[in-house]
Design an enzyme around this catalytic site. Structure first.
Site, PDB file in Angstrom:
ATOM      1  N   PRO A 127       0.821  -1.219   0.000  1.00 56.07           N
ATOM      2  CG  PRO A 127       0.030  -0.985   2.183  1.00 56.07           C
ATOM      3  CD  PRO A 127       0.802  -1.916   1.301  1.00 56.07           C
ATOM      4  NE  ARG A 167       9.318   8.188   7.412  1.00 53.82           N
ATOM      5  CZ  ARG A 167       8.188   7.841   6.807  1.00 53.82           C
ATOM      6  NH1 ARG A 167       7.771   8.530   5.752  1.00 53.82           N
ATOM      7  NH2 ARG A 167       7.479   6.813   7.236  1.00 53.82           N
ATOM      8  CG  HIS A 177       5.812   1.817   7.133  1.00 50.53           C
ATOM      9  ND1 HIS A 177       4.473   1.563   7.194  1.00 50.53           N
ATOM     10  CD2 HIS A 177       5.921   2.956   6.409  1.00 50.53           C
ATOM     11  CE1 HIS A 177       3.804   2.516   6.556  1.00 50.53           C
ATOM     12  NE2 HIS A 177       4.667   3.377   6.060  1.00 50.53           N
ATOM     13  NE  ARG A 195      14.715  -3.073  -3.054  1.00 51.17           N
ATOM     14  CZ  ARG A 195      13.706  -2.951  -2.178  1.00 51.17           C
ATOM     15  NH1 ARG A 195      12.696  -3.797  -2.223  1.00 51.17           N
ATOM     16  NH2 ARG A 195      13.685  -1.989  -1.294  1.00 51.17           N
TER      17      ARG A 195
HETATM   18  C1  GLV Z   1       3.789   6.629   4.659  1.00 51.52           C
HETATM   19  O1  GLV Z   1       3.287   5.558   4.744  1.00 51.52           O
HETATM   20  C2  GLV Z   1       5.176   6.787   4.651  1.00 51.52           C
HETATM   21  O2  GLV Z   1       5.885   5.832   4.985  1.00 51.52           O
HETATM   22  O3  GLV Z   1       5.637   7.880   4.292  1.00 51.52           O
END
Ligand code: GLV
Length: 455
Positions: free
Chosen positions: A157, A246, A351, A386
Site C-alpha cells: 500500500p 526521516r 514499513h 528485490r
Molecule cells: C507513509 O506511509 C510513509 O511511509 O511515508
C-alpha cells in the site's frame, strides 16, 4: 508462420513416461510432437510467468531489438532517480534515522540461501497458486491476463503515487488487475477509491489499507467507501500513527501531504466535508480550503495517537465479516494478540525501514512469528524484496504471500504503466524460474527445507 497439425496419438507408445506426462499437461493435442513443443514459442503464446524471459530472447531474434526496458531492477531505480525531483526520490527511497533498518531488510535476505534440489520432475507450467482470503485458483497459472490468477504477490500500500508518474495509482492498479494480483489502495493515495477501482477493473482483487483515523465517523466513512468500491480485504497499518524521524525529508522540509498530494481519500470523503463545512473539490472551492481539508486528513490519520488492540473490535463491527489484516507486526507476541483479537491475517513488516531505525530486518522476524501463529492467521511478508529469490525465501520461511513495494514505484517512475508492468512481470518470471530450477513443481514443497542459513 502456419503450423501443420497431425494426430499425436500414433506416437504415444514411443514416449517415455516423463515426456508423456509433459505432453498431456502442456502440449496442444492436435499438433505433431515436434511442432507442438515449438508452438508456444513460435506463436509467442506461452503463458507462464517464466516465459517472459523467452519472449525477450525471441523478440531480439525476430526484430533485432533488445528489450525496451532493462531487466536489471537496480538500473531501473537509477533511471527513476534521474527522472524524479530529488525530494520525491528521497521520500520513497529513504527511511528512518540512519536507515539502518532499510539496510537490515536487505541483509536479512543474504543470511538465508536457497538449497536447490535436482531431478524432481519439474514441468514448465508450475502451480504457484495459493488460497488467500477466499480467492482460490485451482488451475496452474495459465494466463497472465486471467483475472482469477493467484495472489502470492500483492501490491504494497504505497501512497502518493502521482509523485512518481502522473498516471500514479491508476497505472499501478491497472497492471495488478491485468495480472489478477491484489492491488492495495493506501489511505495516503493521490487517487480516490472509485477511480482506482475503475482502473483496476471489475472483479479483480482489491484491498484497502487504512491509516486508522482518530475520528470514528471518518474511519466508518472510509470503510464504507472501500466496500462500495469492491475492496475486499482491510489492511490496517499499525506502525505509522506518526511519522518517524526521516532526515532525508527533514533536510528539505519535504512533506507532500501539505501540498495536497496523497490526500485524495480525505478530499473526496463526505463525512470529512460535513466536519469541515465545505467540499474542497466543489466548483468554486479555494486552494486554501483544499489545503485545510488535506491537513485535516493528515492530522486525523497520523496524529501521534497509537491505535489500541481493544479498539479492533470497532473495526470488526464496521468492516463486517471481510478479512482484516494487521500490517506492521514484528514480534510473535503481537502476532498472538492478533489471533486473540480475531484478526484474519498479519503482514510482517517494518514499513520498509521507514519507522523504527535500528529495528531488526523484517525477514529475520518471519520464522519466529510463523512458529507462533502458522495455521491461525494468514501471514504476509513485506520488506526488502528485490528479486525472485527473495520471494522464494519469504515463502519458504512461511509467508503465505509477499508485498512488492519500492521496485514497483521505480518501474512506474521509469516509464509509467509500461515500466510498472515490466517490473512486475520480471519479478514474477524470476520467481517462477527460481521455483522450478530449485526443484519445485508447486509451492507445497517450498518450505524451510528449501532454504538454509549458513553459519
Ligand atoms: C507513509 O506511509 C510513509 O511511509 O511515508
Amino acid at each position: 508462420m502456419t503450423i501443420e497439425t497431425s494426430n499425436m496419438s500414433s506416437h504415444e507408445p514411443d514416449l517415455a513416461e516423463d515426456e508423456k506426462r509433459a505432453n498431456s499437461e502442456t502440449i496442444h493435442p492436435t499438433l505433431s510432437p515436434a511442432l507442438a513443443l515449438l508452438a508456444p514459442i513460435l506463436s509467442n503464446s506461452s503463458t507462464t510467468f517464466a516465459s517472459y524471459s523467452s519472449q525477450i530472447y525471441f523478440q531480439k531474434d525476430q526484430t533485432l531489438r533488445a528489450p525496451e526496458i532493462t531487466p536489471n531492477l537496480a538500473k531501473i531505480e537509477s533511471s527513476a532517480r534521474s527522472r524524479l525531483p530529488k525530494e520525491a526520490y528521497n521520500y520513497a527511497a529513504g527511511g528512518a534515522g540512519l536507515e539502518s533498518t532499510v539496510k537490515a531488510n536487505r541483509e536479512a535476505f543474504n543470511h538465508w540461501r536457497i538449497l536447490p534440489k535436482m531431478l524432481h520432475s519439474v514441468l514448465p507450467e508450475r502451480n504457484l497458486s495459493r488460497k488467500i482470503f477466499g480467492r482460490y485458483i485451482p488451475a496452474p497459472i495459465a494466463s497472465l491476463s486471467n483475472a482469477e490468477s493467484d495472489v502470492l504477490a500483492v501490491m504494497a500500500p504505497i501512497g502518493v503515487q502521482t509523485l512518481f508518474h502522473p498516471t500514479g495509482e491508476r497505472a499501478m492498479a491497472k497492471v495488478f488487475g491485468e495480472m489478477g494480483l491484489p492491488y492495495t489502495l493506501s489511505t495516503a493515495s493521490s487517487t480516490g477509491f472509485k477511480d482506482v477501482a475503475t482502473a483496476n477493473g471489475d472483479g479483480n482483487p482489491r484491498w484497502y489499507q487504512l491509516y486508522w483515523p482518530t475520528v470514528d465517523g471518518l474511519t466508518q466513512s472510509y470503510l464504507k467507501s472501500a466496500r462500495e468500491n469492491g475492496y475486499e480485504v482491510l489492511v490496517v497499518t499499525v506502525d505509522t500513527w506518526e511519522l518517524a524521524w526521516r532526515p532525508r525529508d527533514l533536510e528539505t522540509g519535504y512533506f507532500p501531504f501539505i501540498q495536497s498530494i496523497g490526500t485524495q481519500i480525505g478530499l473526496e470523503d463526505k463525512y470529512a466535508h460535513s466536519q469541515l463545512g465545505f467540499d474542497p473539490l466543489a466548483e468554486g472551492a479555494t486552494l486554501e480550503q483544499r489545503k485545510l481539508a488535506s491537513l485535516y486528513h493528515v492530522v486525523t490519520t497520523s496524529r501521534g495517537v497509537s491505535p489500541r488492540w481493544e479498539n479492533l473490535k470497532k473495526l470488526r463491527d464496521w468492516w463486517g465479516d471481510g478479512p482484516i489484516v494487521l500490517k506492521g507486526i514484528q514480534s510473535p507476541e503481537d502476532a498472538l494478540l492478533a489471533v486473540k483479537f480475531g484478526m484474519d491475517g498479519i503482514i510482517v513488516s517494518n514499513h520498509g525501514g521507514r519507522q523504527v531505525d535500528g529495528a531488526v530486518g523484517s525477514l529475520t522476524c518471519l520464522p519466529p512469528i510463523v512458529d507462533a501463529v502458522k495455521g491461525k492467521l494468514t501471514i504476509g511478508f513485506d520488506g526488502g524484496i528485490r528479486c525472485g529469490a527473495d520471494i522464494f525465501k519469504a515463502l519458504a520461511l512461511g509467508a503465505d504471500f509477499v508485498q512488492l513495494g519500492r521496485p514497483m514505484l521505480w518501474g512506474l517512475a521509469h516509464d509509467g504503466e509500461k515500466g510498472a508492468r515490466h517490473v512486475l512481470k520480471s519479478l514474477l518470471a524470476d520467481f517462477d524460474l527460481t521455483v522450478g530450477l530449485s526443484g519445485h513443481q508447486d509451492l507445497s514443497t517450498v518450505d524451510r527445507t528449501a532454504v538454509v542459513c549458513p553459519p
